[in-house]
Design a protein around this motif. Structure first.
Motif, PDB file in Angstrom:
ATOM      1  N   MET A 138     -14.111  -1.632  -6.412  1.00 48.36           N
ATOM      2  CA  MET A 138     -13.074  -1.041  -7.304  1.00 48.36           C
ATOM      3  C   MET A 138     -14.283  -0.038  -8.000  1.00 48.36           C
ATOM      4  O   MET A 138     -13.765   1.095  -8.407  1.00 48.36           O
ATOM      5  CB  MET A 138     -12.728  -2.179  -8.398  1.00 48.36           C
ATOM      6  N   GLU A 139     -15.275  -0.444  -8.388  1.00 46.46           N
ATOM      7  CA  GLU A 139     -16.246   0.293  -9.098  1.00 46.46           C
ATOM      8  C   GLU A 139     -16.512   1.859  -8.067  1.00 46.46           C
ATOM      9  O   GLU A 139     -16.574   2.925  -8.641  1.00 46.46           O
ATOM     10  CB  GLU A 139     -17.720  -0.132  -9.189  1.00 46.46           C
ATOM     11  N   ASN A 140     -16.198   1.541  -6.615  1.00 48.65           N
ATOM     12  CA  ASN A 140     -16.564   2.745  -5.731  1.00 48.65           C
ATOM     13  C   ASN A 140     -15.008   3.453  -5.596  1.00 48.65           C
ATOM     14  O   ASN A 140     -15.025   4.284  -4.697  1.00 48.65           O
ATOM     15  CB  ASN A 140     -17.082   2.231  -4.451  1.00 48.65           C
ATOM     16  N   LYS A 141     -14.139   3.130  -6.372  1.00 48.55           N
ATOM     17  CA  LYS A 141     -12.854   3.678  -6.322  1.00 48.55           C
ATOM     18  C   LYS A 141     -12.141   3.606  -4.713  1.00 48.55           C
ATOM     19  O   LYS A 141     -11.226   4.375  -4.672  1.00 48.55           O
ATOM     20  CB  LYS A 141     -12.851   5.144  -6.803  1.00 48.55           C
ATOM     21  N   GLU A 142     -12.677   2.330  -4.345  1.00 46.91           N
ATOM     22  CA  GLU A 142     -11.716   2.033  -3.170  1.00 46.91           C
ATOM     23  C   GLU A 142     -10.537   1.089  -3.318  1.00 46.91           C
ATOM     24  O   GLU A 142     -10.790  -0.140  -2.996  1.00 46.91           O
ATOM     25  CB  GLU A 142     -12.500   1.622  -1.978  1.00 46.91           C
ATOM     26  N   TYR A 143      -9.652   1.534  -4.106  1.00 43.07           N
ATOM     27  CA  TYR A 143      -8.697   0.586  -4.732  1.00 43.07           C
ATOM     28  C   TYR A 143      -7.874  -0.068  -3.866  1.00 43.07           C
ATOM     29  O   TYR A 143      -7.518  -1.381  -3.884  1.00 43.07           O
ATOM     30  CB  TYR A 143      -7.793   1.445  -5.876  1.00 43.07           C
ATOM     31  N   SER A 144      -7.358   0.624  -2.768  1.00 45.95           N
ATOM     32  CA  SER A 144      -6.403  -0.180  -1.717  1.00 45.95           C
ATOM     33  C   SER A 144      -7.002  -1.258  -1.165  1.00 45.95           C
ATOM     34  O   SER A 144      -6.627  -2.379  -0.757  1.00 45.95           O
ATOM     35  CB  SER A 144      -5.817   0.942  -0.861  1.00 45.95           C
ATOM     36  N   GLU A 145      -8.251  -1.112  -0.618  1.00 49.74           N
ATOM     37  CA  GLU A 145      -8.910  -2.070  -0.014  1.00 49.74           C
ATOM     38  C   GLU A 145      -9.576  -3.496  -0.907  1.00 49.74           C
ATOM     39  O   GLU A 145      -9.260  -4.376  -0.483  1.00 49.74           O
ATOM     40  CB  GLU A 145     -10.369  -1.441   0.661  1.00 49.74           C
ATOM     41  N   ALA A 146      -9.583  -2.818  -2.054  1.00 51.34           N
ATOM     42  CA  ALA A 146     -10.196  -4.033  -3.018  1.00 51.34           C
ATOM     43  C   ALA A 146      -8.963  -4.816  -3.284  1.00 51.34           C
ATOM     44  O   ALA A 146      -8.818  -6.015  -3.221  1.00 51.34           O
ATOM     45  CB  ALA A 146     -10.521  -3.309  -4.434  1.00 51.34           C
ATOM     46  N   LEU A 147      -7.784  -4.186  -3.585  1.00 56.40           N
ATOM     47  CA  LEU A 147      -6.458  -4.903  -3.871  1.00 56.40           C
ATOM     48  C   LEU A 147      -6.033  -5.804  -2.712  1.00 56.40           C
ATOM     49  O   LEU A 147      -5.374  -6.847  -2.733  1.00 56.40           O
ATOM     50  CB  LEU A 147      -5.295  -3.880  -3.925  1.00 56.40           C
ATOM     51  N   ASN A 148      -6.104  -5.350  -1.267  1.00 63.56           N
ATOM     52  CA  ASN A 148      -6.007  -5.990   0.076  1.00 63.56           C
ATOM     53  C   ASN A 148      -6.906  -7.371   0.079  1.00 63.56           C
ATOM     54  O   ASN A 148      -6.251  -8.326   0.357  1.00 63.56           O
ATOM     55  CB  ASN A 148      -6.106  -5.285   1.257  1.00 63.56           C
ATOM     56  N   LEU A 149      -7.932  -7.077  -0.315  1.00 63.96           N
ATOM     57  CA  LEU A 149      -8.931  -8.246  -0.314  1.00 63.96           C
ATOM     58  C   LEU A 149      -8.640  -9.329  -1.435  1.00 63.96           C
ATOM     59  O   LEU A 149      -8.531 -10.343  -1.168  1.00 63.96           O
ATOM     60  CB  LEU A 149     -10.362  -7.763  -0.830  1.00 63.96           C
ATOM     61  N   LEU A 150      -8.303  -9.053  -2.611  1.00 67.01           N
ATOM     62  CA  LEU A 150      -7.889  -9.700  -3.668  1.00 67.01           C
ATOM     63  C   LEU A 150      -6.717 -10.505  -3.588  1.00 67.01           C
ATOM     64  O   LEU A 150      -6.403 -11.639  -3.885  1.00 67.01           O
ATOM     65  CB  LEU A 150      -7.513  -8.964  -5.102  1.00 67.01           C
ATOM     66  N   SER A 151      -5.512  -9.874  -3.152  1.00 67.69           N
ATOM     67  CA  SER A 151      -4.326 -10.658  -2.674  1.00 67.69           C
ATOM     68  C   SER A 151      -4.313 -11.755  -1.883  1.00 67.69           C
ATOM     69  O   SER A 151      -3.668 -12.572  -2.322  1.00 67.69           O
ATOM     70  CB  SER A 151      -3.211  -9.407  -2.143  1.00 67.69           C
ATOM     71  N   GLY A 152      -5.068 -11.653  -0.790  1.00 66.19           N
ATOM     72  CA  GLY A 152      -5.390 -12.833   0.057  1.00 66.19           C
ATOM     73  C   GLY A 152      -6.124 -13.872  -0.431  1.00 66.19           C
ATOM     74  O   GLY A 152      -6.025 -15.016  -0.445  1.00 66.19           O
ATOM     75  N   LEU A 153      -7.254 -13.294  -1.267  1.00 69.73           N
ATOM     76  CA  LEU A 153      -8.260 -14.349  -1.932  1.00 69.73           C
ATOM     77  C   LEU A 153      -7.372 -15.134  -3.063  1.00 69.73           C
ATOM     78  O   LEU A 153      -7.684 -16.467  -3.244  1.00 69.73           O
ATOM     79  CB  LEU A 153      -9.315 -13.332  -2.608  1.00 69.73           C
ATOM     80  N   ILE A 154      -6.640 -14.441  -3.983  1.00 66.58           N
ATOM     81  CA  ILE A 154      -5.767 -15.181  -4.957  1.00 66.58           C
ATOM     82  C   ILE A 154      -5.174 -16.192  -4.358  1.00 66.58           C
ATOM     83  O   ILE A 154      -5.122 -17.498  -4.808  1.00 66.58           O
ATOM     84  CB  ILE A 154      -5.089 -14.052  -5.845  1.00 66.58           C
ATOM     85  N   LYS A 155      -4.406 -15.917  -3.386  1.00 69.03           N
ATOM     86  CA  LYS A 155      -3.647 -17.134  -2.825  1.00 69.03           C
ATOM     87  C   LYS A 155      -4.404 -18.226  -2.447  1.00 69.03           C
ATOM     88  O   LYS A 155      -4.012 -19.381  -2.542  1.00 69.03           O
ATOM     89  CB  LYS A 155      -2.911 -16.455  -1.431  1.00 69.03           C
ATOM     90  N   GLU A 156      -5.614 -18.114  -1.600  1.00 69.66           N
ATOM     91  CA  GLU A 156      -6.431 -19.055  -1.165  1.00 69.66           C
ATOM     92  C   GLU A 156      -6.954 -19.870  -2.382  1.00 69.66           C
ATOM     93  O   GLU A 156      -6.904 -21.063  -2.238  1.00 69.66           O
ATOM     94  CB  GLU A 156      -7.600 -18.160  -0.267  1.00 69.66           C
ATOM     95  N   VAL A 157      -7.382 -19.192  -3.271  1.00 69.09           N
ATOM     96  CA  VAL A 157      -7.986 -19.885  -4.252  1.00 69.09           C
ATOM     97  C   VAL A 157      -6.799 -20.711  -5.472  1.00 69.09           C
ATOM     98  O   VAL A 157      -7.370 -21.843  -5.449  1.00 69.09           O
ATOM     99  CB  VAL A 157      -8.973 -18.767  -5.313  1.00 69.09           C
ATOM    100  N   ARG A 158      -5.799 -20.091  -5.309  1.00 71.11           N
ATOM    101  CA  ARG A 158      -4.762 -20.994  -6.105  1.00 71.11           C
ATOM    102  C   ARG A 158      -4.507 -22.280  -5.228  1.00 71.11           C
ATOM    103  O   ARG A 158      -4.235 -23.281  -6.131  1.00 71.11           O
ATOM    104  CB  ARG A 158      -3.709 -20.093  -6.104  1.00 71.11           C
ATOM    105  N   ARG A 159      -4.630 -22.190  -4.055  1.00 71.58           N
ATOM    106  CA  ARG A 159      -4.260 -23.351  -3.182  1.00 71.58           C
ATOM    107  C   ARG A 159      -5.291 -24.627  -3.450  1.00 71.58           C
ATOM    108  O   ARG A 159      -5.044 -25.586  -3.401  1.00 71.58           O
ATOM    109  CB  ARG A 159      -4.086 -22.976  -1.840  1.00 71.58           C
TER     110      ARG A 159
END
Length: 422
Positions: A138-159
């Motif tokens: 995100m700091e490097n302005k690579e927003y799409s890659e950061a968002l893809n990484l977070l979307s999978g991570l959130i589901k895993e951590v919520r479980r």
């Protein structure tokens, strides 16, 4: 660096501490780590050597050496508990982060660690390193890659229901959506972070982060009074921890005061006991803006923006709000200047407001299109022609009202005649 290893004892650690130069100490600690012994005491000494070595490499700004150290330590991680491994790995990553200009190296390091943790099935560590990686992207302005990484991570951590990590990830997602100018999703992610935070004890620094993000989102919605309250809470949390982010919270507090036309309060906040601790360029910049706003002077405003470019222009949050404030000030000043005229040279207005002619002409045309006043630009003569506000003729609304009343009377008579006929 000598190839012969040293015994993993407290004497070796003491020898490294007494070394005359950092390079000598680093060499000694590397030799301690080369010791093949896996006895409990030796392992404990090696852990101490790793901590000391990473500190020395950080002080010497040897980011590449830290990265290679992490790779060299992988066989050693098999000898120690997973929790200690996670602590050492995250500590080395944090040490690399403290070395300036290493953002690309940090990203590659985190990606390597993620691959290793997947192979070793170290889920707890992988999730935290992935969260760190998303923040770096995100700091490097690579927003799409950061968002893809977070979307999978959130589901895993919520479980797994890991609330503390979930707070970190939701807050990071909120910042990411805000950077992408998606305010509804940023607010939704922040609400999720607050919900998770209410169920557990959140460290003061993290609570300060949540309050800071809340203030930023409220300020974006022009709710500056609520934003001020959140920035104040964040400032108190960071100030108690002596966190460098305290000065930014204070800066945003002053911004809120300026935006609600309470620029006179800025000097009082800066001269308060808490404010005096952070006197410097950041607060000087806000004081200059407050003075310009109090005097309604666009010239002083532009001088402040020029003199404090790093503090005002390069801070995206401050820059966005000050751009809006500048436009408002410019419109107010232009409306006040053109009020006495029916026809006036644009050059004369530019001279009165002390701004370039083309800048003034562009703003006037924009104001005419936005219907801020009635007029037209005579570009051939370089003049602004102001029209009188057209007075609405009262006969039309009165006629409509009369017809409406007649309609009501006719309807009433129709109802009565229907009753008589029945």
């Amino acid at each position: 660096m000598s190839s012969s290893y040293l015994p993993a004892t407290t004497d070796s650690i003491a020898w490294a501490l007494e070394a005359k130069t950092p390079s000598e100490a680093i060499s000694i600690l590397y030799r301690v780590l080369q010791n093949p012994s896996s006895a409990p005491d030796a392992v404990r000494i090696k852990e101490q050597a790793i901590t000391n070595l990473s500190d020395l490499l950080r002080q010497e700004n040897q980011a590449e050496e830290l990265k290679s150290l992490l790779a060299q330590l992988r066989p050693f991680f098999a000898l120690i508990p997973k929790a200690k491994t996670a602590k050492i790995v995250r500590g080395i990553i944090d040490d690399v982060a403290k070395i300036p200009g290493t953002s690309d190296l940090q990203i590659s390091l985190c990606k390597e660690v993620v691959q290793w943790t997947r192979a070793e099935k170290r889920t707890f560590l992988r999730q935290r390193v992935e969260a760190k990686l998303a923040g770096l992207l995100m700091e490097n302005k690579e927003y799409s890659e950061a968002l893809n990484l977070l979307s999978g991570l959130i589901k895993e951590v919520r479980r797994l229901d890991d609330k503390l990590l979930l707070v970190d990830i939701d807050l990071l997602e909120s910042k990411l959506h805000f950077s992408l100018r998606n305010l509804p999703k940023a607010k939704a992610s922040l609400t999720a972070a607050r919900t998770a935070a209410n169920a557990i004890y959140v460290p003061p620094a993290q609570q300060g982060n949540i309050d800071l993000q809340s203030g930023i989102l409220h300020a974006e919605e022009k709710d500056y009074k609520t934003a001020y309250s959140y920035f104040f809470e964040a400032f108190e949390a960071f100030n108690a921890l002596e966190d460098p982010r305290a000065v930014f919270s204070l800066k945003y507090m002053l911004l809120c005061k300026i935006m609600v036309s309470q620029a006179d309060d800025v000097a009082g906040i800066i001269s308060s006991k808490a404010g005096l601790q952070y006197v410097g360029p950041e607060l000087d910049a806000m004081k200059a803006v407050a003075d310009a706003h109090a005097k309604r002077s666009l010239k002083l405003f532009e001088i402040a923006l020029r003199d404090f470019k790093a503090q005002l222009g390069e801070d995206p949050i401050v820059h966005r709000h000050l751009s809006s404030l500048y436009d408002t000030l410019l419109e107010q000043n232009l409306c006040r200047l053109i009020e006495p005229f029916s026809r006036v040279e644009i050059a004369h207005i530019a001279e009165l407001i002390e701004l370039p002619v083309d800048h003034v002409e562009k703003k006037l045309s924009q104001m005419i299109l936005d219907k801020k006043f009635a007029g037209t630009l005579d570009q051939g003569a370089g003049c602004l022609v102001i029209f009188d506000d057209p007075k609405t003729d009262a006969i039309y609304p009165t006629t409509l009202e009369t017809i409406s009343n007649i309609g009501k009377v006719v309807d009433s008579l129709y109802v009565r005649s229907a009753k008589i006929m029945a």
